[in-house]
Design a protein around this motif. Structure first.
Motif, PDB file in Angstrom:
ATOM      1  N   MET A  15      -5.769 -12.621  -0.654  1.00  0.00           N
ATOM      2  CA  MET A  15      -5.866 -13.393  -1.894  1.00  0.00           C
ATOM      3  C   MET A  15      -5.142 -14.731  -1.747  1.00  0.00           C
ATOM      4  O   MET A  15      -4.059 -14.799  -1.179  1.00  0.00           O
ATOM      5  CB  MET A  15      -5.240 -12.604  -3.050  1.00  0.00           C
ATOM      6  N   ASN A  16      -5.761 -15.792  -2.268  1.00  0.00           N
ATOM      7  CA  ASN A  16      -5.104 -17.084  -2.324  1.00  0.00           C
ATOM      8  C   ASN A  16      -4.150 -17.086  -3.511  1.00  0.00           C
ATOM      9  O   ASN A  16      -4.580 -17.054  -4.677  1.00  0.00           O
ATOM     10  CB  ASN A  16      -6.156 -18.186  -2.473  1.00  0.00           C
ATOM     11  N   ALA A  17      -2.855 -17.095  -3.219  1.00  0.00           N
ATOM     12  CA  ALA A  17      -1.867 -16.991  -4.298  1.00  0.00           C
ATOM     13  C   ALA A  17      -2.013 -18.117  -5.314  1.00  0.00           C
ATOM     14  O   ALA A  17      -1.756 -17.921  -6.510  1.00  0.00           O
ATOM     15  CB  ALA A  17      -0.459 -16.983  -3.710  1.00  0.00           C
ATOM     16  N   LEU A  18      -2.419 -19.305  -4.869  1.00  0.00           N
ATOM     17  CA  LEU A  18      -2.538 -20.422  -5.807  1.00  0.00           C
ATOM     18  C   LEU A  18      -3.585 -20.170  -6.884  1.00  0.00           C
ATOM     19  O   LEU A  18      -3.538 -20.777  -7.947  1.00  0.00           O
ATOM     20  CB  LEU A  18      -2.869 -21.711  -5.055  1.00  0.00           C
ATOM     21  N   SER A  19      -4.514 -19.264  -6.618  1.00  0.00           N
ATOM     22  CA  SER A  19      -5.519 -18.950  -7.631  1.00  0.00           C
ATOM     23  C   SER A  19      -4.914 -18.211  -8.815  1.00  0.00           C
ATOM     24  O   SER A  19      -5.555 -18.082  -9.855  1.00  0.00           O
ATOM     25  CB  SER A  19      -6.645 -18.112  -7.020  1.00  0.00           C
ATOM     26  N   ARG A  20      -3.692 -17.726  -8.668  1.00  0.00           N
ATOM     27  CA  ARG A  20      -2.995 -17.031  -9.755  1.00  0.00           C
ATOM     28  C   ARG A  20      -1.855 -17.858 -10.334  1.00  0.00           C
ATOM     29  O   ARG A  20      -1.221 -17.446 -11.300  1.00  0.00           O
ATOM     30  CB  ARG A  20      -2.427 -15.703  -9.223  1.00  0.00           C
ATOM     31  N   PHE A  21      -1.598 -19.007  -9.757  1.00  0.00           N
ATOM     32  CA  PHE A  21      -0.409 -19.812 -10.070  1.00  0.00           C
ATOM     33  C   PHE A  21      -0.681 -20.790 -11.212  1.00  0.00           C
ATOM     34  O   PHE A  21      -1.716 -21.449 -11.260  1.00  0.00           O
ATOM     35  CB  PHE A  21       0.001 -20.578  -8.820  1.00  0.00           C
ATOM     36  N   SER A  22       0.262 -20.884 -12.123  1.00  0.00           N
ATOM     37  CA  SER A  22       0.250 -21.932 -13.138  1.00  0.00           C
ATOM     38  C   SER A  22       1.627 -22.566 -13.170  1.00  0.00           C
ATOM     39  O   SER A  22       2.644 -21.861 -13.180  1.00  0.00           O
ATOM     40  CB  SER A  22      -0.089 -21.359 -14.521  1.00  0.00           C
ATOM     41  N   ILE A  23       1.659 -23.876 -13.178  1.00  0.00           N
ATOM     42  CA  ILE A  23       2.939 -24.582 -13.244  1.00  0.00           C
ATOM     43  C   ILE A  23       3.236 -24.932 -14.696  1.00  0.00           C
ATOM     44  O   ILE A  23       2.453 -25.621 -15.353  1.00  0.00           O
ATOM     45  CB  ILE A  23       2.941 -25.856 -12.356  1.00  0.00           C
ATOM     46  N   ASN A  24       4.330 -24.416 -15.206  1.00  0.00           N
ATOM     47  CA  ASN A  24       4.750 -24.801 -16.544  1.00  0.00           C
ATOM     48  C   ASN A  24       5.322 -26.215 -16.499  1.00  0.00           C
ATOM     49  O   ASN A  24       6.105 -26.553 -15.613  1.00  0.00           O
ATOM     50  CB  ASN A  24       5.786 -23.813 -17.083  1.00  0.00           C
TER      51      ASN A  24
END
Length: 276
Positions: free
Chosen positions: A1-10
């Protein structure tokens, strides 16, 4: 899994970046989701912000923040309800379905935590249907007990869920934020409870580092720098069937004095290495 596909920057993690600079940096680094804050959105303009993130293809995972619903004075309570209705409208305009609520601390002269929490429920009885009609969910965020007096009388997931359960899950749920609940041995069971009810509306990460700074507000550690097993928390939340984006929200003076793009790149790398 590409971790950035789950990442959101507050947005607060890199608050030194202007909105255009944040959007540009996200595009360059492959970050596709952001959590926004009302104050910088208002400064840039609500419609301009909505267009900026929409044109960039950025998902807005949440808007921070509504809440502060514990006042005793009727006029203050009326103003709080009006402000929260405005926040709900702003969330809808930005295309996010989640408004984070920081519920508010004890009013001046009061020591009654139970009554303060009940006033939150009274306010939610007005705000929840309003939010639901606009496709927005209210996410009650429990804050660490050190904030109970001045910022948030909701200190545990248990307390947050007890409030949320009075309303439909499509209208009111909770925030699971590792910084605030990692210490609570009841929290794992409460995560399961929230997940079973479809009430995990936001999942946020920050690490716990000591010593805490003066004022304690800006002490959230960069991922991997502290005591929290972040991967375990991610697995715990996902075990409930939750598959949403995961926001990294850091209040940290040391990060804010650095180059914001560098901090964003570092945070995305830490997310991949420490959470997945």
């Amino acid at each position: 899994m590409n971790a950035l596909s789950r990442f959101s920057i507050n947005q607060m993690t890199v608050k030194q970046l202007s909105l255009p600079s944040l959007v540009e940096a996200c595009a360059r680094l492959g970050v596709t989701a952001v959590g926004l804050w009302r104050e910088p959105v208002a400064a840039y303009g609500l419609e301009a912000t909505a267009k900026l993130v929409r044109d960039a293809g950025l998902m807005v995972t949440s808007l921070c923040r509504g809440g502060f619903l514990t006042a005793l004075d009727p006029a203050e309570r009326t103003r709080a309800l009006e402000d929260n209705r405005a926040a709900i409208d702003e969330a809808a305009a930005l295309g996010t379905d989640t408004l984070v609520l920081v519920s508010g601390g004890l009013p001046p002269g009061s020591r009654d935590l139970v009554a303060a929490r009940e006033r939150i429920a009274d306010a939610l009885s007005v705000l929840a249907p309003y939010a639901g009609d606009r496709g927005v969910r209210l996410a009650i965020e429990p804050l660490h007990p050190m904030y109970a007096a001045d910022r948030c009388v909701v200190s545990t997931l248990t307390q947050a869920l007890d409030l949320a359960e009075r309303f439909p899950a499509t209208q009111v749920g909770v925030v699971v934020d590792t910084y605030h609940i990692w210490w609570d041995d009841r929290a794992p069971d409460e995560v399961a409870r929230a997940g079973a009810q479809g009430r995990i509306h936001s999942f946020q990460l920050a690490d716990w580092t000591t010593p805490l700074p003066a004022g304690v507000l800006n002490g959230r550690g960069q991922l991997g720098d502290g005591a929290i097993d972040l991967r375990e928390w991610r697995e715990r939340v996902e075990a409930t069937g939750w598959t949403g984006r995961i926001e990294v929200e850091l209040f940290n003076d040391g990060l804010w004095v650095r180059d914001g793009v560098e901090v964003l790149e570092e945070t995305a790398a830490r997310f991949a290495g420490e959470v997945f």
